[in-house]
Every structure is written in C-alpha cells, then in structure tokens.
Design a protein around this motif. Structure first.
Motif, PDB file in Angstrom:
ATOM      1  N   ARG A  60      54.054  36.666  31.154  1.00 13.42           N
ATOM      2  CA  ARG A  60      53.234  37.871  31.135  1.00 13.42           C
ATOM      3  C   ARG A  60      53.753  38.873  32.161  1.00 13.42           C
ATOM      4  O   ARG A  60      54.138  38.498  33.267  1.00 13.42           O
ATOM      5  CB  ARG A  60      51.771  37.548  31.424  1.00 13.42           C
ATOM      6  N   LEU A  61      53.739  40.149  31.769  1.00  9.61           N
ATOM      7  CA  LEU A  61      54.143  41.230  32.662  1.00  9.61           C
ATOM      8  C   LEU A  61      52.884  42.000  33.046  1.00  9.61           C
ATOM      9  O   LEU A  61      52.143  42.481  32.184  1.00  9.61           O
ATOM     10  CB  LEU A  61      55.147  42.156  31.974  1.00  9.61           C
ATOM     11  N   VAL A  62      52.628  42.091  34.355  1.00  9.60           N
ATOM     12  CA  VAL A  62      51.397  42.715  34.840  1.00  9.60           C
ATOM     13  C   VAL A  62      51.750  43.914  35.712  1.00  9.60           C
ATOM     14  O   VAL A  62      52.597  43.811  36.608  1.00  9.60           O
ATOM     15  CB  VAL A  62      50.562  41.712  35.663  1.00  9.60           C
ATOM     16  N   SER A  63      51.087  45.031  35.467  1.00 12.61           N
ATOM     17  CA  SER A  63      51.271  46.220  36.288  1.00 12.61           C
ATOM     18  C   SER A  63      50.454  46.074  37.569  1.00 12.61           C
ATOM     19  O   SER A  63      49.256  45.776  37.523  1.00 12.61           O
ATOM     20  CB  SER A  63      50.824  47.463  35.523  1.00 12.61           C
ATOM     21  N   ILE A  64      51.089  46.274  38.714  1.00 12.76           N
ATOM     22  CA  ILE A  64      50.365  46.208  39.981  1.00 12.76           C
ATOM     23  C   ILE A  64      49.320  47.320  40.047  1.00 12.76           C
ATOM     24  O   ILE A  64      48.231  47.129  40.601  1.00 12.76           O
ATOM     25  CB  ILE A  64      51.350  46.284  41.161  1.00 12.76           C
ATOM     26  N   GLY A  65      49.612  48.448  39.439  1.00 11.00           N
ATOM     27  CA  GLY A  65      48.639  49.535  39.380  1.00 11.00           C
ATOM     28  C   GLY A  65      47.460  49.220  38.479  1.00 11.00           C
ATOM     29  O   GLY A  65      46.436  49.900  38.529  1.00 11.00           O
ATOM     30  N   GLY A  66      47.603  48.186  37.636  1.00  6.91           N
ATOM     31  CA  GLY A  66      46.542  47.807  36.713  1.00  6.91           C
ATOM     32  C   GLY A  66      45.708  46.639  37.199  1.00  6.91           C
ATOM     33  O   GLY A  66      45.007  46.004  36.409  1.00  6.91           O
ATOM     34  N   LEU A  67      45.796  46.317  38.503  1.00  7.16           N
ATOM     35  CA  LEU A  67      44.996  45.230  39.059  1.00  7.16           C
ATOM     36  C   LEU A  67      43.635  45.745  39.503  1.00  7.16           C
ATOM     37  O   LEU A  67      43.545  46.764  40.187  1.00  7.16           O
ATOM     38  CB  LEU A  67      45.718  44.596  40.249  1.00  7.16           C
ATOM     39  N   ARG A  68      42.589  45.035  39.117  1.00  5.87           N
ATOM     40  CA  ARG A  68      41.258  45.422  39.590  1.00  5.87           C
ATOM     41  C   ARG A  68      40.896  44.675  40.870  1.00  5.87           C
ATOM     42  O   ARG A  68      40.136  45.162  41.700  1.00  5.87           O
ATOM     43  CB  ARG A  68      40.203  45.163  38.518  1.00  5.87           C
ATOM     44  N   SER A  69      41.436  43.452  41.051  1.00  8.72           N
ATOM     45  CA  SER A  69      41.140  42.677  42.254  1.00  8.72           C
ATOM     46  C   SER A  69      42.221  41.625  42.455  1.00  8.72           C
ATOM     47  O   SER A  69      42.922  41.227  41.512  1.00  8.72           O
ATOM     48  CB  SER A  69      39.764  42.011  42.164  1.00  8.72           C
ATOM     49  N   VAL A  70      42.347  41.192  43.712  1.00 11.43           N
ATOM     50  CA  VAL A  70      43.293  40.133  44.079  1.00 11.43           C
ATOM     51  C   VAL A  70      42.525  39.086  44.874  1.00 11.43           C
ATOM     52  O   VAL A  70      41.900  39.409  45.894  1.00 11.43           O
ATOM     53  CB  VAL A  70      44.465  40.675  44.935  1.00 11.43           C
ATOM     54  N   TRP A  71      42.549  37.852  44.403  1.00 13.74           N
ATOM     55  CA  TRP A  71      41.911  36.751  45.116  1.00 13.74           C
ATOM     56  C   TRP A  71      43.012  35.936  45.787  1.00 13.74           C
ATOM     57  O   TRP A  71      43.803  35.277  45.131  1.00 13.74           O
ATOM     58  CB  TRP A  71      41.116  35.881  44.152  1.00 13.74           C
ATOM     59  N   VAL A  72      43.076  36.009  47.105  1.00  9.47           N
ATOM     60  CA  VAL A  72      44.047  35.223  47.860  1.00  9.47           C
ATOM     61  C   VAL A  72      43.388  33.882  48.160  1.00  9.47           C
ATOM     62  O   VAL A  72      42.684  33.727  49.150  1.00  9.47           O
ATOM     63  CB  VAL A  72      44.467  35.937  49.160  1.00  9.47           C
ATOM     64  N   ARG A  73      43.599  32.913  47.295  1.00  8.21           N
ATOM     65  CA  ARG A  73      42.911  31.637  47.397  1.00  8.21           C
ATOM     66  C   ARG A  73      43.658  30.710  48.360  1.00  8.21           C
ATOM     67  O   ARG A  73      43.386  30.683  49.543  1.00  8.21           O
ATOM     68  CB  ARG A  73      42.847  31.022  46.002  1.00  8.21           C
ATOM     69  N   ARG A  74      44.624  29.988  47.884  1.00  5.94           N
ATOM     70  CA  ARG A  74      45.451  29.145  48.748  1.00  5.94           C
ATOM     71  C   ARG A  74      46.901  29.229  48.281  1.00  5.94           C
ATOM     72  O   ARG A  74      47.454  28.267  47.731  1.00  5.94           O
ATOM     73  CB  ARG A  74      44.958  27.700  48.734  1.00  5.94           C
TER      74      ARG A  74
END
Length: 327
Positions: A60-74
C-alpha cells in the motif's frame, strides 16, 4: 484519510484497536519502522514551498499529507531489520521517517517529543506533585549516606528501577522490591537508585487515559498477601481486575497531568491505601491495556480507535459516518 500505527511486528494491543478501526470503515496502515529499507519504503519531496511525502508498506502507498492520526505504539528501531543494520543507518532512518511525519497535520498519540520526555520517572514524579496527585516520599540518589538517612526517616521502603525495563533482548521487567531493614546502601554509589516509601495498599489501580476519557480498574490486595509482594505484575493475588469510578479530585489531577505532558494517552499506576487515597506511582505513555480490557470488559481499544479516527483538519463526516475530504 488514513490512520498510521507505528508498532512492532507482534503487538496484540494494536490488533485490538485495528479491529475497531476496520469495523468503522477507517483506513489504517500498520508499519514497523524496523522494516525500513526492506518491507517499508519512504519518500519526501520539498519543492516550490510544498511538501509531498509517501510511505509504502504491505503493498500500500500512503500519502503522509493524507494521515489523520499517528499512533506511536511500540515501534521497533528504524531500519533495525535492514540487510546491514548499523547505528548510523538507524539514525538516518529515524531522522527521515519521524522528520517527515512531523511535517504532517496528523494528530499524534503520542507525539515523539512528548513521549520521550514523559518516559523520565523523576520528571513524572515532579509533574504529578504539581498537578495535585499524592506521591509517596521518594529519593533518587548515588549517595549512600543520603539513602541511609532517607531509610531512617521512612523505615519501610521499596526499591525500583529509574528507567524501567532492563535493556536486553527481549527487554526484561525489573520488579519493584521491598528493601530489607538491615540494608547498608553501599551499592547505591555504583548507580542511581530509586527508593520510595512503601504504601500499605489495599488495592492496585490501573487508570487508562484516552484523550479526555478515563477508564480505571481496581485489583484488590488479598488480606493474607505476602508483604514482599509489592509489584502487582508479579503478585499471586487471585483477585480480578474490576472497573472502578475515578474520584473527581484524581480525575482533575490526571487531566492536568495529560495537558502539561501533552499526552493523548497514558497508563497510570496507583496504589490505594486504607483511607481510599490513590497514590501515584508512574505513568507509562505507551502502556499495555489488553489485560485490563479482557478482565473488565472496559472498551479501551474502542476508545483508542475512536480517538484515532476523529476527523482531521479539513475533513468532514460523510454519509453513514464515512469521512470525506473537504475541497
């Protein structure tokens, strides 16, 4: 818009949240930074005052500008599983990945800068004090004399690591232990030692904070519990974790802590004394919650998924709750 979850290869806690995200139709991509240069690729372009960035993982190719949230889990160490890993490559990969993500408008759980600061236990204790949470008398020292004087003032002590888990592979939890009355504390000179007054507890409390939502669970201490069993992680108590209401004073102090620390998520550990006071021990900015949810039925994973799936700036709810990007 997409939710990005940064976590290690095997993380059941993240799996629990992903189930809810899929169920609500929210696009989600899971990435382990350790796979950079292998199964994960990135690219960022800074041209004519604009930034375009992309991540590729699992086809999958994901646009960084198209991120709504980032969960920094582990997350694993960036490029940790590269063909030829090295500290230099890890630093390069970390600068590239987290530097690009910092340039997005996504909301963080939790932001790497806030999470790094929040790991420091001495800082946690001072912040808890400022926010009005009761903190057991504590000393962190490399002076044997200071440790002895502290023990004279508070004869019933526990000792615990300042940093948390021992840095081996896999990490090994270091239990909180009771200090013997005849300890001479000479070994304190060889490394910072955290000594804390033992609270005679009648229960352990795990309070999981997700945004403004607080979900607390209580594990009663058995009346015949061994006095040496001070660490709930290693205790043999048959009592289950059960849901419990959060006292208003504690709730207000926890919310203040989260605001000051700039955290969207925190797993708080307290002990409850005979008077019902909740004494603050620590806050893990990426602590586990699966074991609490399994025993109590509290919807913690759903709460995390709902926080992560909130509309991002410029995004509006569409039909049946499906999000669309405003033009």
């Amino acid at each position: 818009m997409t939710v990005l979850i940064l976590t290690c290869e095997e993380d059941v806690t993240a799996d629990m949240v992903i189930v809810h995200l899929h169920g609500s139709g929210v696009p989600v991509v899971r990435v382990d930074p350790a796979d950079l240069t292998g199964g994960v690729s990135l690219s960022g372009e800074y041209v004519h005052g604009r930034f375009r960035g992309h991540l590729s993982a699992g086809g999958r190719l994901v646009s960084i500008g198209g991120l709504r949230s980032v969960w920094v889990r582990r997350p694993g160490p960036p490029a940790g599983r590269a063909t030829q890993p090295s500290p230099w490559l890890t630093e390069e990969a970390a600068q590239a990945l987290y530097g690009m993500l910092r340039g997005s408008d996504a909301r963080w759980m939790n932001h790497p800068d806030a999470a790094r600061q929040a790991r420091h236990k001495p800082w946690q204790l001072r912040l808890a004090q400022r926010c009005g949470l009761p903190v057991p008398a504590t000393v962190i020292t490399t002076f044997p004399r200071a440790a002895r004087e502290f023990a004279e003032r508070f004869p019933d002590l526990v000792v615990k690591p300042v940093s948390g888990a021992h840095p081996q592979d896999p990490p090994r939890a270091v239990p909180t232990s009771r200090v013997a009355p005849d300890t001479d504390f000479a070994a304190v000179a060889f490394g910072p030692t955290l000594l804390q007054r033992r609270i005679a507890k009648r229960a352990d409390i795990r309070l999981t904070a997700v945004g403004e939502r607080l979900l607390a669970a209580r594990k009663a201490t058995a009346p015949d519990a061994e006095p040496a069993e001070v660490d709930v992680r290693f205790a043999t108590s048959p009592s289950p974790w059960e849901p419990v209401e959060v006292p208003q004073r504690t709730a207000d102090a926890v919310h203040a802590y989260l605001r000051e620390a700039e955290l969207a998520y925190g797993a708080f550990d307290f002990v409850e004394d005979a008077d019902g006071t909740w004494w603050f021990l620590e806050c893990n900015q990426s602590g586990q919650f699966g074991f609490v949810e399994v025993e109590t039925g509290q919807p913690i994973a759903r709460a995390v998924a709902e926080w992560l799936s909130r509309p991002a700036p410029g995004e509006t709810p569409g039909v049946n709750g499906v999000r669309t990007t405003a033009h």
